[in-house]
Scaffold this active site. Structure first.
Site, short mmCIF file in Angstrom:
data_model
loop_
_atom_site.label_atom_id
_atom_site.label_comp_id
_atom_site.label_asym_id
_atom_site.label_seq_id
_atom_site.Cartn_x
_atom_site.Cartn_y
_atom_site.Cartn_z
N THR A 151 0.76 -1.20 -0.19
CA THR A 151 0.01 -0.03 0.08
C THR A 151 0.76 1.39 0.10
O THR A 151 0.32 2.43 -0.31
CB THR A 151 -1.15 0.14 1.15
OG1 THR A 151 -0.14 -0.17 2.43
CG2 THR A 151 -1.98 -1.09 1.20
N HIS A 152 2.13 1.15 0.34
CA HIS A 152 2.86 2.45 0.34
C HIS A 152 4.16 1.99 0.17
O HIS A 152 5.03 1.22 0.57
CB HIS A 152 2.96 3.16 1.75
CG HIS A 152 3.41 4.46 1.74
ND1 HIS A 152 2.80 5.52 1.80
CD2 HIS A 152 4.62 4.96 2.04
CE1 HIS A 152 3.43 6.71 1.72
NE2 HIS A 152 4.66 6.22 1.87
N VAL B 112 7.19 0.06 2.20
CA VAL B 112 6.95 0.73 3.62
C VAL B 112 5.86 0.32 4.45
O VAL B 112 6.01 -0.05 5.55
CB VAL B 112 6.95 2.17 3.23
CG1 VAL B 112 6.89 2.88 4.57
CG2 VAL B 112 8.25 2.57 2.77
N SER B 113 4.73 0.00 3.70
CA SER B 113 3.83 -0.51 4.53
C SER B 113 2.82 -1.29 3.47
O SER B 113 2.80 -1.24 2.42
CB SER B 113 2.65 0.86 4.80
OG SER B 113 1.64 0.43 5.72
N SER B 114 2.06 -2.40 4.20
CA SER B 114 1.20 -3.29 3.49
C SER B 114 -0.13 -3.56 4.19
O SER B 114 -0.06 -3.15 5.78
CB SER B 114 2.01 -4.47 2.93
OG SER B 114 2.37 -5.03 4.06
#
Length: 353
Positions: free
Chosen positions: A91-92, A99-101
């Site tokens: 997601t990022h 970085v993010s999921s």
């Protein structure tokens, strides 16, 4: 929708999403998950697509963006279906690095079941991500009992928006997850959705005696019970787990230091150490290199056992499964072990990186 503090915003995809979400719940249930009807209701009612309005799928050479705002209706339909596939969603992405999921739903279901929450429990989540996991917890326990922490406002800001869009308002804190959230402590349960090399002592200190801490370590999930006075102990779940690492405000050298030359020299040393480790690992028998259980031991014992030492232990212990390993935390000391905390096979865990 139990546990919700606000009414969700109007959702143009609500009807279509309910159909594909029901399919995801059936899939997880058929796989042996969601045996608790309260968690099944949470997964059936919390709209995951509202938490992933944009996500990325791996393609040759990088990532492909999928989004709810795509001009092509077929691509929007592809985005919606993908939001309910039982897989993790990036997601990022920053400078090509994830970085993010949003974690794989079936793994989230297993983690939430392992946490064994009870009515009235106060829960701290480390790694807010999209906010989806916090929404599931809020659905089960109520907004006021959930706190979720992430390092950057660029993560926590959207998480708050996603949660509000779905009708949930747990406390979302921007801060260093390794430090927990002392102003809201103590907690009955602490769970992390990011990978660490060891357990931050602050988590143990902020968890009530008898409480549980569930966190990824290496490529596994360890469930610790807090026994008081800075002590916690427990074993790994049998399930493999791969998470984005915890991004922390410390140590300084990870984010740069006044001595740039020293940082560069240390980075080169780490690269050399990794290269040597890979070379040593590559020299091992194929039976080990092809066995996920060995790679779990390698990750858990990194820095304490060299590849050959890890292999010899793995063979002598008859290729042990994850559930034979555990972790003990005592104040500022902590170690991993095979079969027994005070047995012959144990090694210190590294400090947070």
């Amino acid at each position: 929708m139990s546990g919700s503090g606000t009414e969700p915003r109007s959702d143009p995809y609500a009807v279509e999403a309910a159909v594909v979400r029901a399919g995801l719940v059936r899939l997880i249930t058929l796989g042996g998950g969601l045996t608790d009807t309260r968690w099944r209701a949470a997964f059936a009612e919390v709209p995951r697509h509202l938490f992933v309005p944009v996500y990325y799928v791996g393609v040759a050479g990088g990532y492909e963006r999928r989004a709810a705002d795509h001009s092509d209706p077929e691509r929007r339909a592809e985005w919606l279906r993908g939001a309910y596939v039982d897989s993790a969603l990036a997601t990022h992405v920053r400078h090509g690095e994830l970085v993010s999921s949003s974690s794989q739903p079936s793994l989230m279901a297993e983690m939430l079941a392992a946490l064994r929450v009870e009515d009235g429990d106060e829960v701290l989540e480390i790694g807010a991500g999209t906010g989806y996991n916090a929404a599931l917890l809020s659905h089960r326990l109520g907004d006021e009992r959930i706190t979720t922490v992430d390092l950057d406002e660029e993560i926590t800001g959207p998480a708050r928006e996603h949660l509000a869009a779905a009708g949930y308002r747990p406390l979302v804190v921007t801060g260093d997850g390794a430090l927990g959230c002392p102003e809201r402590a103590p907690f009955d349960r602490i769970m992390a959705t990011c990978r660490l090399p060891s357990v931050p002592p602050a988590w143990v200190a902020q968890c009530r005696t008898g409480g549980l801490i569930l966190t990824p370590l290496g490529t596994g999930l360890v469930l610790l019970r807090v026994t008081g006075e800075g002590r916690a102990e427990g074993r790994f779940l049998s399930t493999p787990a791969y998470f984005v690492r915890l991004r922390s405000a410390a140590p300084e050298e990870e984010h740069g230091s006044a001595d740039g030359a020293a940082s560069e020299e240390r980075a080169e040393e780490r690269a050399e150490e990794r290269a040597e480790a890979w070379a040593a690992t590559a020299a091992l028998p194929r039976e080990a290199l092809r066995d996920e259980r060995f790679h779990f031991l390698r990750a858990l014992s990194a820095g304490a056992l060299d590849p050959r030492g890890a292999y010899e232990l793995w063979r002598a212990a008859r290729r042990p499964h994850r559930s034979r390993f555990g972790v003990t935390v005592e104040g500022d000391r902590q170690w991993a072990w095979l079969d027994a905390p005070d047995g012959p096979h144990r090694w210190p865990l590294p400090p947070r990186d």
